[in-house]
Design a protein around this motif. Structure first.
Motif, PDB file in Angstrom:
ATOM      1  N   ALA A 378       0.725  -1.240   0.012  1.00  0.00           N
ATOM      2  CA  ALA A 378      -0.006  -0.090  -0.060  1.00  0.00           C
ATOM      3  C   ALA A 378       0.771   1.270  -0.091  1.00  0.00           C
ATOM      4  O   ALA A 378       0.522   2.373  -0.724  1.00  0.00           O
ATOM      5  CB  ALA A 378      -0.867   0.048   1.309  1.00  0.00           C
ATOM      6  N   GLY A 379       1.930   1.215   0.830  1.00  0.00           N
ATOM      7  CA  GLY A 379       3.050   2.617   0.929  1.00  0.00           C
ATOM      8  C   GLY A 379       2.044   3.802   1.272  1.00  0.00           C
ATOM      9  O   GLY A 379       0.920   3.616   1.617  1.00  0.00           O
ATOM     10  N   CYS A 383      -0.349   3.795   4.319  1.00  0.00           N
ATOM     11  CA  CYS A 383       0.278   2.998   5.503  1.00  0.00           C
ATOM     12  C   CYS A 383       1.211   4.132   6.078  1.00  0.00           C
ATOM     13  O   CYS A 383       1.993   4.352   5.512  1.00  0.00           O
ATOM     14  CB  CYS A 383       0.968   1.943   4.949  1.00  0.00           C
ATOM     15  SG  CYS A 383       1.877   1.053   6.333  1.00  0.00           S
ATOM     16  N   LYS A 385       3.713   3.241   8.160  1.00  0.00           N
ATOM     17  CA  LYS A 385       4.795   2.872   8.412  1.00  0.00           C
ATOM     18  C   LYS A 385       5.531   3.027   7.152  1.00  0.00           C
ATOM     19  O   LYS A 385       6.775   2.981   7.022  1.00  0.00           O
ATOM     20  CB  LYS A 385       4.613   1.073   8.638  1.00  0.00           C
ATOM     21  CG  LYS A 385       4.337   0.960  10.050  1.00  0.00           C
ATOM     22  CD  LYS A 385       4.395  -0.600  10.176  1.00  0.00           C
ATOM     23  CE  LYS A 385       3.927  -1.203  11.601  1.00  0.00           C
ATOM     24  NZ  LYS A 385       2.645  -0.870  11.693  1.00  0.00           N
ATOM     25  N   SER A 386       4.981   3.279   5.934  1.00  0.00           N
ATOM     26  CA  SER A 386       5.876   3.526   4.820  1.00  0.00           C
ATOM     27  C   SER A 386       6.890   4.712   4.710  1.00  0.00           C
ATOM     28  O   SER A 386       6.456   5.865   5.188  1.00  0.00           O
ATOM     29  CB  SER A 386       4.860   3.520   3.563  1.00  0.00           C
ATOM     30  OG  SER A 386       5.474   3.372   2.513  1.00  0.00           O
ATOM     31  N   SER A 414       8.405  -2.275  -1.536  1.00  0.00           N
ATOM     32  CA  SER A 414       7.822  -2.390  -0.127  1.00  0.00           C
ATOM     33  C   SER A 414       8.160  -1.152   0.479  1.00  0.00           C
ATOM     34  O   SER A 414       9.242  -0.439   0.476  1.00  0.00           O
ATOM     35  CB  SER A 414       8.366  -3.462   0.868  1.00  0.00           C
ATOM     36  OG  SER A 414       8.097  -4.658   0.067  1.00  0.00           O
ATOM     37  N   ARG A 418       8.647  -4.834   6.506  1.00  0.00           N
ATOM     38  CA  ARG A 418       7.628  -5.910   6.659  1.00  0.00           C
ATOM     39  C   ARG A 418       7.191  -6.671   5.290  1.00  0.00           C
ATOM     40  O   ARG A 418       6.791  -7.622   5.295  1.00  0.00           O
ATOM     41  CB  ARG A 418       6.320  -5.501   7.157  1.00  0.00           C
ATOM     42  CG  ARG A 418       6.484  -5.042   8.643  1.00  0.00           C
ATOM     43  CD  ARG A 418       5.225  -4.821   9.269  1.00  0.00           C
ATOM     44  NE  ARG A 418       4.262  -5.677   9.415  1.00  0.00           N
ATOM     45  CZ  ARG A 418       2.962  -5.621   9.872  1.00  0.00           C
ATOM     46  NH1 ARG A 418       2.406  -4.394  10.263  1.00  0.00           N
ATOM     47  NH2 ARG A 418       2.224  -6.680   9.692  1.00  0.00           N
ATOM     48  N   ARG A 419       7.336  -5.820   4.351  1.00  0.00           N
ATOM     49  CA  ARG A 419       7.281  -6.496   3.074  1.00  0.00           C
ATOM     50  C   ARG A 419       5.795  -6.994   2.696  1.00  0.00           C
ATOM     51  O   ARG A 419       5.604  -8.259   2.151  1.00  0.00           O
ATOM     52  CB  ARG A 419       8.168  -7.324   2.494  1.00  0.00           C
ATOM     53  CG  ARG A 419       9.712  -6.731   2.628  1.00  0.00           C
ATOM     54  CD  ARG A 419      10.761  -7.687   2.188  1.00  0.00           C
ATOM     55  NE  ARG A 419      12.154  -7.003   1.891  1.00  0.00           N
ATOM     56  CZ  ARG A 419      13.143  -6.856   2.998  1.00  0.00           C
ATOM     57  NH1 ARG A 419      12.411  -7.326   4.237  1.00  0.00           N
ATOM     58  NH2 ARG A 419      14.183  -6.465   2.915  1.00  0.00           N
ATOM     59  N   CYS A 420       4.873  -6.530   3.215  1.00  0.00           N
ATOM     60  CA  CYS A 420       3.382  -7.207   2.858  1.00  0.00           C
ATOM     61  C   CYS A 420       2.958  -7.746   1.661  1.00  0.00           C
ATOM     62  O   CYS A 420       3.072  -6.639   0.885  1.00  0.00           O
ATOM     63  CB  CYS A 420       2.307  -6.086   3.641  1.00  0.00           C
ATOM     64  SG  CYS A 420       2.461  -5.493   5.483  1.00  0.00           S
TER      65      CYS A 420
END
Ligand code: SF4
Length: 475
Positions: A378-379, A383, A385-386, A414, A418-420
């Motif tokens: 999502a980035g 997100c 965290k991105s 990513s 975490r590389r979801c």
């Protein structure tokens, strides 16, 4: 976090399993996210229309495909849970509130659709798969899903329910149904069923390595359920908090011999196959994903295999697919674990016409496209965290000079470590860092998984295209 409604979990594990669902929504920076499970990736054209409507009315107007062939809605507002759940239930997309997050079933998406007789050299755009398949793994998926959803009613006693309630599985536990070509086995499911060439037998295995159990194809869905129960029993016996089979040590893993006893007690005959090649025609774990393009069937009918750019479609693109399936196809879509979609049951003329229309609408219809095999999390801004707007940076690469196409390694952007949703097997990892993007070729199948950083220094986003192109063609 929006309202969370879910079944009672296995004690001690739930606190860490935040896998979203249709009822347990995830609070993202761009609103709530709902994941709608589609066992086997299957949905009717009507169900697809319902999802498009929900994306437009409640969400941000887009639909994301996941690496397990599910669909996600984003940008949902607070308090929409009841409306969302009601609409999904009415459309048959939420058959069990209790089990909705454990309906993680992937199946070979081209099963029964490919394998024409005759030469195909001259048809470069035809998906290059030729498998002699006699087992319908989509029927397995439907049967397995029905068993999962009916799980509670199946329990004989309260004591049995306490030790084998399938709603205690993690939202990450994966059932894989492979028609023999190895595409699903390559995804390393927790319980793998793979059809044998004789069309009468299947192999059942924890993970994708032997030993396996050989059983009749008609018993396969029930046997998969019993295997999942055996996993739960092993987790409890070991006193561990494992979500996946591979998280158990060899000593903790459920024994195939014990599973054979469970199957026998349930009236399922099976035999132990000590050393088994689970993938007859390809070497684990690199069973090929479906190619994109026209897929010719044995019965003169065609399917269209296509992909969503970076796994995301607009509601308009999604409706185009639903209407093609409803008007000219079987009335069904198959979402693939490679963020693609297959439209089955078309005439040659309709397949060609829809292919052109889908390309005009911005979908990926050829394996020669640089967008084939490319994905991104999502980035930003979705997100928190991105570290970057990875989807915009990926799109800039893919619409620029970056060559891709058949033979290029999958690539995944990513926004953090975490590389979801990253792909499995061998792939190019494009990771955002504070100093730029760090590129590496990873091989998750190898143990220990090797990682080769190419190039050694982080790359600024504006210089990424050439570096990614080189990494994708790394031998
Ligand atoms: S990989 Fe990181 S940045 Fe991307 S969606 Fe997952 S948590 Fe967010």
């Amino acid at each position: 976090m929006l309202a969370a409604m879910s079944a009672s979990p296995t004690p001690g594990r739930e606190s860490g399993d935040r896998c979203p669902g249709a009822l347990r929504l995830h609070a993202a920076d761009d609103g709530a996210l709902a994941r709608v499970r589609l066992p086997g990736g299957l949905l009717t054209s009507h169900q697809a229309e319902v999802l498009a409507g929900l994306a437009e009315e409640l969400g941000d107007g887009r639909l994301d495909l996941t690496s397990r062939g599910n669909v996600q809605l984003r940008g949902l507002p607070d308090g929409c849970g009841a409306a969302l759940g009601g609409r999904l239930r009415a459309a048959g997309l939420l058959p069990s509130d209790r089990h909705e997050r454990i309906r993680n079933v992937v199946a070979s998406p081209l099963c029964g659709l490919d394998g024409p007789a005759g030469p195909r050299d001259a048809r470069a755009d035809v998906a290059d798969v030729d498998v002699d398949v006699a087992v319908d793994v989509q029927a397995w998926a439907r049967a397995l899903d029905a068993l999962l959803c009916a799980d509670r009613a199946e329990q004989q006693t309260e004591a049995e329910a306490e030790t084998s309630d399938l709603s205690g599985l993690s939202g990450r536990f994966l059932f894989g149904l492979d028609d023999g070509r190895g595409d699903i086995a390559a995804l390393a499911p927790d319980v793998t069923l793979i059809a044998e060439r004789d069309g009468r037998h299947a192999l059942l295995c924890f993970g994708t390595t032997g030993p396996a159990l050989r059983l009749a194809v008609g018993d396969a869905p029930r046997a998969a359920v019993l295997a999942a129960r055996a996993f739960l029993a092993a987790v409890r016996a070991g006193g561990v908090k494992a979500w996946r089979v591979r998280e158990l040590t060899p000593e903790q893993r459920p024994s195939p011999e014990r599973l054979a006893e469970r199957l026998a007690a349930a009236g399922i005959a099976c035999s132990l196959v000590p050393h088994v090649s689970l993938v007859p025609r390809v070497t684990l774990p690199h069973g090929p994903a479906p190619q994109l393009g026209l897929v010719e069937g044995r019965d003169g009918r065609w399917a269209l295999s296509l992909a969503a750019p970076l796994g995301r479609l607009t509601a308009g693109q999604w409706r185009l697919l639903a209407r093609a399936a409803g008007r000219d196809g079987d009335g069904e879509l198959r979402v693939t674990p490679w963020r693609g979609i297959v439209v089955p049951g078309l005439t040659a003329r309709a397949a060609a016409a829809h292919r052109a229309a889908f390309a005009d609408a911005g979908l990926v219809v050829s394996s020669g496209s640089p967008w084939h095999g490319a994905g991104a999390c999502a980035g930003r801004p979705g997100c928190a965290k991105s570290l970057a707007d990875v989807r915009a940076d990926a799109a800039a690469c893919l619409t620029g000079t970056l060559p891709g196409g058949a033979g290029a390694l999958p690539v995944y952007w990513s926004g953090c470590e975490r590389r979801c949703g990253h792909p499995g097997g061998r792939w190019v990892d494009v990771l955002a860092t504070d100093e730029g993007y760090r590129l590496a070729v990873r091989d998750d199948a190898a143990r220990p998984a090797p990682t080769r950083t190419v190039p050694a220094r982080p790359v600024p986003a504006r210089e990424l295209a050439d570096a990614v192109a080189a990494a994708r063609t790394t031998t």
